[in-house]
Design a protein around this motif. Structure first.
Motif, PDB file in Angstrom:
ATOM      1  N   UNK A  55       0.803  -1.220   0.000  1.00 35.95           N
ATOM      2  CA  UNK A  55       0.000   0.000   0.000  1.00 35.95           C
ATOM      3  C   UNK A  55       0.838   1.274   0.000  1.00 35.95           C
ATOM      4  N   UNK A  56       2.102   1.170   0.361  1.00 37.78           N
ATOM      5  CA  UNK A  56       2.951   2.361   0.316  1.00 37.78           C
ATOM      6  C   UNK A  56       3.228   2.767  -1.127  1.00 37.78           C
ATOM      7  N   UNK A  57       3.135   1.843  -2.057  1.00 36.30           N
ATOM      8  CA  UNK A  57       3.412   2.118  -3.471  1.00 36.30           C
ATOM      9  C   UNK A  57       2.130   2.023  -4.285  1.00 36.30           C
ATOM     10  N   UNK A  58       1.826   3.066  -5.037  1.00 34.69           N
ATOM     11  CA  UNK A  58       0.647   3.020  -5.905  1.00 34.69           C
ATOM     12  C   UNK A  58       0.832   1.984  -7.006  1.00 34.69           C
ATOM     13  N   UNK A  59       2.065   1.825  -7.495  1.00 37.78           N
ATOM     14  CA  UNK A  59       2.320   0.825  -8.533  1.00 37.78           C
ATOM     15  C   UNK A  59       2.039  -0.572  -7.987  1.00 37.78           C
ATOM     16  N   UNK A  60       2.556  -0.874  -6.801  1.00 37.30           N
ATOM     17  CA  UNK A  60       2.319  -2.193  -6.214  1.00 37.30           C
ATOM     18  C   UNK A  60       0.842  -2.389  -5.870  1.00 37.30           C
ATOM     19  N   UNK A  61       0.188  -1.322  -5.421  1.00 42.27           N
ATOM     20  CA  UNK A  61      -1.242  -1.429  -5.103  1.00 42.27           C
ATOM     21  C   UNK A  61      -2.052  -1.737  -6.352  1.00 42.27           C
ATOM     22  N   UNK A  62      -1.818  -0.968  -7.427  1.00 40.43           N
ATOM     23  CA  UNK A  62      -2.568  -1.187  -8.662  1.00 40.43           C
ATOM     24  C   UNK A  62      -2.269  -2.576  -9.241  1.00 40.43           C
ATOM     25  N   UNK A  63      -1.018  -3.025  -9.097  1.00 39.49           N
ATOM     26  CA  UNK A  63      -0.664  -4.350  -9.617  1.00 39.49           C
ATOM     27  C   UNK A  63      -1.399  -5.450  -8.845  1.00 39.49           C
ATOM     28  N   UNK A  64      -1.487  -5.321  -7.520  1.00 36.96           N
ATOM     29  CA  UNK A  64      -2.177  -6.330  -6.715  1.00 36.96           C
ATOM     30  C   UNK A  64      -3.673  -6.362  -7.043  1.00 36.96           C
ATOM     31  N   UNK A  65      -4.223  -5.210  -7.422  1.00 31.30           N
ATOM     32  CA  UNK A  65      -5.657  -5.130  -7.720  1.00 31.30           C
ATOM     33  C   UNK A  65      -5.937  -5.189  -9.218  1.00 31.30           C
ATOM     34  N   UNK A  66      -4.951  -5.554  -9.986  1.00 29.49           N
ATOM     35  CA  UNK A  66      -5.076  -5.572 -11.447  1.00 29.49           C
ATOM     36  C   UNK A  66      -6.267  -6.420 -11.905  1.00 29.49           C
ATOM     37  N   UNK A  67      -7.003  -5.863 -12.867  1.00 31.71           N
ATOM     38  CA  UNK A  67      -8.155  -6.572 -13.422  1.00 31.71           C
ATOM     39  C   UNK A  67      -9.477  -6.149 -12.828  1.00 31.71           C
ATOM     40  N   UNK A  68      -9.458  -5.458 -11.702  1.00 33.84           N
ATOM     41  CA  UNK A  68     -10.697  -4.974 -11.098  1.00 33.84           C
ATOM     42  C   UNK A  68     -11.113  -3.665 -11.755  1.00 33.84           C
ATOM     43  N   UNK A  69     -12.408  -3.465 -11.920  1.00 36.20           N
ATOM     44  CA  UNK A  69     -12.875  -2.363 -12.756  1.00 36.20           C
ATOM     45  C   UNK A  69     -12.690  -0.979 -12.143  1.00 36.20           C
ATOM     46  N   UNK A  70     -12.340  -0.907 -10.869  1.00 36.97           N
ATOM     47  CA  UNK A  70     -12.162   0.408 -10.255  1.00 36.97           C
ATOM     48  C   UNK A  70     -10.699   0.872 -10.270  1.00 36.97           C
ATOM     49  N   UNK A  71      -9.803   0.048 -10.795  1.00 31.18           N
ATOM     50  CA  UNK A  71      -8.394   0.449 -10.901  1.00 31.18           C
ATOM     51  C   UNK A  71      -8.251   1.396 -12.090  1.00 31.18           C
ATOM     52  N   UNK A  72      -7.631   2.567 -11.904  1.00 30.27           N
ATOM     53  CA  UNK A  72      -7.531   3.532 -12.999  1.00 30.27           C
ATOM     54  C   UNK A  72      -6.576   3.038 -14.086  1.00 30.27           C
ATOM     55  N   UNK A  73      -6.712   3.624 -15.255  1.00 29.60           N
ATOM     56  CA  UNK A  73      -5.804   3.298 -16.359  1.00 29.60           C
ATOM     57  C   UNK A  73      -4.441   3.898 -16.055  1.00 29.60           C
ATOM     58  N   UNK A  74      -3.414   3.060 -16.122  1.00 28.26           N
ATOM     59  CA  UNK A  74      -2.048   3.480 -15.831  1.00 28.26           C
ATOM     60  C   UNK A  74      -1.208   3.292 -17.090  1.00 28.26           C
ATOM     61  N   UNK A  75      -0.378   4.276 -17.383  1.00 30.52           N
ATOM     62  CA  UNK A  75       0.500   4.236 -18.557  1.00 30.52           C
ATOM     63  C   UNK A  75       1.933   3.995 -18.100  1.00 30.52           C
ATOM     64  N   UNK A  76       2.616   3.067 -18.777  1.00 31.42           N
ATOM     65  CA  UNK A  76       4.000   2.755 -18.411  1.00 31.42           C
ATOM     66  C   UNK A  76       5.003   3.771 -18.942  1.00 31.42           C
ATOM     67  N   UNK A  77       4.612   4.513 -19.968  1.00 32.52           N
ATOM     68  CA  UNK A  77       5.503   5.521 -20.534  1.00 32.52           C
ATOM     69  C   UNK A  77       4.660   6.577 -21.234  1.00 32.52           C
TER      70      UNK A  77
END
Length: 430
Positions: free
Chosen positions: A109-131
């Motif tokens: 939870x300290x990292x937004x990247x790790x948080x979004x990765x753990x919750x990947x596939x759920x419809x409330x996770x925002x769209x994240x761009x790698x570059x």
């Protein structure tokens, strides 16, 4: 109830101060505040320990444990994400129990990247761009991968602006879709059995420096409740925690972040009868709790307030009555707080008044016990108050009248303050 001693570190942050407010009046809890740098905690905690090393220093754990042992600490409450990450990683070495979920959860939870990765596939996770090259729609936002509040948050309108901001940034960032709708914080409590017992959503009406300073509890929302359950299913929680949401242009809630600590504006939950920090303490003590809010909604508005440190401790107080104890035909609440503060510290208080009527009848009218005063000195209008007392060297005189204060100062050389200065006398340390 077993008496426990709880260390709050760092104690002067917004989170530390909310923990203080939530726990200071609980009869079986003694609070100890600690900080690495001078902060507001020293004005709020009766038991305060300053000068702790920063968590990054090599001898931090050794010195931190020495403090825990010296203060006989039972539980530790961390009031900052970075500190919580370090403490949870070393919890087996700590000389007291840490009020927090497991380190894996804290670290995710300290990292937004790790948080979004753990919750990947759920419809409330925002769209994240790698570059920047992956961005197909502007504006977008960038925010630090680690951190909280508005620091490092930018809205970028063009590819050029995005690349420039990333190049200038000194931290790792996340590029996300821009969410323009209403923002919410959802306060939660999960017990030691892994059961999510409480979910309560509040909006963030006004935000200053990343902190919600005006917030109102929202009616139950089935979708937000589902989001809380889905987060719990993938990230094991314990105690008080929260997550933040914001609506996209279609009105769908998208996740901003998840945090494994108390939030500053969790104070709003106490107003409806749900003390989340206290529930976490009970849970750590292996008590099963019921969460029963008493009201459907409440609004909180937060602002700066003043706390003072005066260079003298008074051991005797004289004060006026009219326009001092009673102002605008009402009891002066600030002054009454100060008088009971004097009672708690065994400081004698003497009422010195030219009141036109029977002072005892007037005190009864305002429901003020005459026993609050060690002495009542009643003079007439033609007499000088300064002629009726023989104050010591550390006596204080409080009066709304400048003329009376001037006479008292000239006659006895004592400190005199107007009724407007009473706030400077209040001691919030508990």
């Amino acid at each position: 109830m077993k008496q426990v001693r709880i260390l709050i570190f760092p104690c002067g942050s917004e989170v530390g101060l909310e923990l203080h407010q939530a726990l200071k009046d609980i009869s079986f809890i003694t609070l100890i505040g600690a900080s690495s740098v001078p902060d507001h905690g020293q004005y709020m905690f009766e038991h305060y320990c300053g000068g702790l090393p920063f968590v990054q220093t090599p001898d931090f754990l050794e010195r931190f444990n020495a403090l825990l042992k010296a203060q006989h600490i039972d539980f530790i409450y961390s009031a900052m994400d970075e500190v919580l990450d370090v403490l949870s990683a070393n919890r087996e070495q700590l000389a007291a129990s840490l009020i927090a979920p497991c380190h894996e959860t804290v670290h995710i939870c300290r990292s937004k990247v790790r948080t979004y990765a753990r919750l990947n596939g759920l419809d409330f996770v925002p769209k994240v761009y790698n570059s920047p090259d992956q961005v197909t729609r502007f504006p977008v936002i960038i925010k630090p991968e680690e951190g909280y509040g508005a620091k490092g948050f930018y809205i970028l309108q063009t590819p050029e602006a995005l690349r420039q901001q990333l190049a200038e940034s000194k931290t790792a960032n996340v590029i996300c879709e821009y969410l323009q709708g209403e923002e919410y914080t959802v306060d939660c409590f999960t017990n030691r059995h892994g059961v999510l017992q409480y979910t309560s959503c509040r909006n963030r009406n006004r935000i200053r420096n990343g902190i919600s300073v005006n917030s109102r509890l929202q009616p139950p929302d089935e979708k937000i409740g589902e989001i809380a359950q889905q987060i719990s299913a993938r990230i094991p929680m314990r105690g008080a925690w929260f997550f933040q949401l914001k609506r996209d242009e279609d009105g769908n809630c998208k996740l901003l972040e998840v945090a494994t600590r108390v939030a500053g504006t969790m104070c709003i939950q106490r107003a409806v009868g749900v003390n989340l920090p206290l529930l976490s303490v009970f849970d750590m003590m292996n008590y099963d709790v019921a969460v029963t809010p008493q009201l459907d909604t409440v609004e909180v508005d937060r602002a700066l307030y003043n706390a003072y440190h005066l260079p003298i401790e008074f051991d005797e107080v004289y004060l006026d009555f009219d326009d001092t104890v009673i102002v605008h035909d009402k009891v002066n609440l600030n002054l009454m707080r100060y008088l009971y503060q004097c009672v708690n510290k065994n400081i004698p208080v003497k009422l010195l008044t030219k009141h036109d009527y029977d002072i005892n009848i007037t005190l009864k009218r305002y429901k003020i016990a005459p026993e609050l005063f060690d002495e009542i000195i009643h003079t007439d209008r033609a007499q000088r108050k300064c002629d009726f007392i023989r104050p010591g060297k550390r006596a204080l005189f409080i009066d709304d009248s400048f003329a009376e204060r001037k006479q008292m100062q000239e006659a006895h050389g004592m400190v005199t303050l107007g009724v407007d200065a009473v706030e400077a006398l209040l001691d919030y340390r508990q």
